[in-house]
Design a protein around this motif. Structure first.
Motif, mmCIF file in Angstrom:
data_model
loop_
_atom_site.group_PDB
_atom_site.id
_atom_site.type_symbol
_atom_site.label_atom_id
_atom_site.label_comp_id
_atom_site.label_asym_id
_atom_site.label_seq_id
_atom_site.Cartn_x
_atom_site.Cartn_y
_atom_site.Cartn_z
ATOM 1 N N HIS A 1 39.171 31.798 41.407
ATOM 2 C CA HIS A 1 39.763 32.407 41.767
ATOM 3 C C HIS A 1 40.632 33.694 40.986
ATOM 4 N N GLU B 1 43.919 33.956 41.791
ATOM 5 C CA GLU B 1 45.432 33.852 41.491
ATOM 6 C C GLU B 1 45.766 32.750 40.537
ATOM 7 N N SER C 1 48.116 33.832 38.022
ATOM 8 C CA SER C 1 49.817 33.247 38.022
ATOM 9 C C SER C 1 49.779 32.632 35.977
#
Length: 63
Positions: A41, A43, A47
Motif C-alpha cells: 500500500h 500509504e 507515512s
C-alpha cells in the motif's frame, strides 16, 4: 526557544507517523495483498518516509 519546541513536536509527530506507517505495512490485509500481488500500500510507504523526513527536520530545528 520556539524553534526547539517546533523541533520537538516535529520529532514526536514524525516518530508517530513512521510507526503508524509500519503498522499499516505489517497489517494482515497488507500481508495478504503482498502475497498475491507483490504490491505494498502506498500509504504505508508515504507515512514511513514522511515520518522519517519530519523527524529529520525536527532534529535539525533543535540544533
Amino acid at each position: 526557544m520556539n524553534n526547539k519546541i517546533i523541533g520537538i513536536v516535529l520529532i514526536v509527530l514524525g516518530v508517530a507517523l513512521a510507526l503508524w506507517g509500519y503498522d499499516v505495512f505489517d497489517s494482515a490485509s497488507s500481508q495478504i495483498s503482498r502475497a498475491f500481488s507483490g504490491d505494498t500500500h502506498i500509504e504505508a510507504w508515504l507515512s514511513m518516509v514522511g515520518g522519517v523526513i519530519c523527524a529529520a527536520i525536527g532534529i535539525s530545528k533543535i540544533r
